[in-house]
Design a protein around this motif. Structure first.
Motif, PDB file in Angstrom:
ATOM      1  N   SER A  23       0.827  -1.208   0.000  1.00  8.53           N
ATOM      2  CA  SER A  23       0.000   0.000   0.000  1.00  8.53           C
ATOM      3  C   SER A  23       0.863   1.260   0.000  1.00  8.53           C
ATOM      4  O   SER A  23       0.579   2.220  -0.722  1.00  8.53           O
ATOM      5  CB  SER A  23      -0.920   0.018   1.219  1.00  8.53           C
ATOM      6  N   LEU A  24       1.905   1.253   0.818  1.00  7.44           N
ATOM      7  CA  LEU A  24       2.813   2.397   0.844  1.00  7.44           C
ATOM      8  C   LEU A  24       3.473   2.598  -0.512  1.00  7.44           C
ATOM      9  O   LEU A  24       3.598   3.721  -1.004  1.00  7.44           O
ATOM     10  CB  LEU A  24       3.887   2.207   1.918  1.00  7.44           C
ATOM     11  N   LYS A  25       3.886   1.505  -1.124  1.00  8.26           N
ATOM     12  CA  LYS A  25       4.543   1.581  -2.431  1.00  8.26           C
ATOM     13  C   LYS A  25       3.589   2.144  -3.479  1.00  8.26           C
ATOM     14  O   LYS A  25       3.969   2.984  -4.298  1.00  8.26           O
ATOM     15  CB  LYS A  25       5.031   0.197  -2.838  1.00  8.26           C
ATOM     16  N   LEU A  26       2.348   1.700  -3.449  1.00  9.41           N
ATOM     17  CA  LEU A  26       1.359   2.206  -4.399  1.00  9.41           C
ATOM     18  C   LEU A  26       1.105   3.698  -4.218  1.00  9.41           C
ATOM     19  O   LEU A  26       0.819   4.411  -5.183  1.00  9.41           O
ATOM     20  CB  LEU A  26       0.043   1.445  -4.245  1.00  9.41           C
ATOM     21  N   GLU A  27       1.210   4.176  -2.999  1.00  4.34           N
ATOM     22  CA  GLU A  27       1.007   5.595  -2.711  1.00  4.34           C
ATOM     23  C   GLU A  27       2.264   6.420  -2.972  1.00  4.34           C
ATOM     24  O   GLU A  27       2.252   7.633  -2.835  1.00  4.34           O
ATOM     25  CB  GLU A  27       0.554   5.793  -1.262  1.00  4.34           C
ATOM     26  N   GLY A  28       3.352   5.749  -3.328  1.00  3.89           N
ATOM     27  CA  GLY A  28       4.589   6.460  -3.613  1.00  3.89           C
ATOM     28  C   GLY A  28       5.420   6.759  -2.383  1.00  3.89           C
ATOM     29  O   GLY A  28       6.297   7.615  -2.417  1.00  3.89           O
TER      30      GLY A  28
END
Length: 56
Positions: A23-28
């Motif tokens: 999720s963090l990765k998807l949010e950048g």
């Protein structure tokens, strides 16, 4: 196959962490690897020592 309750708990904990990181990765956003090693108590102590981090 997950048979025991302990196996299920370990699987859920591992999956929850992977999902959070995804999720963090998807949010950048990047997650720090040190936060994974900290316990809940250690995290609370970290922010209690740095009150300016908790004020928003």
């Amino acid at each position: 196959m997950l048979v025991t309750t302990e196996q299920k708990k370990k699987y859920i904990q591992a999956t929850r962490l992977k999902n959070y990181q995804a999720s963090l990765k998807l949010e950048g956003l990047k997650s720090s690897t040190t936060s994974e090693a900290l316990t809940k108590t250690q995290i609370l102590q970290k922010y209690q020592q740095n009150p300016q981090l908790t004020e928003s």
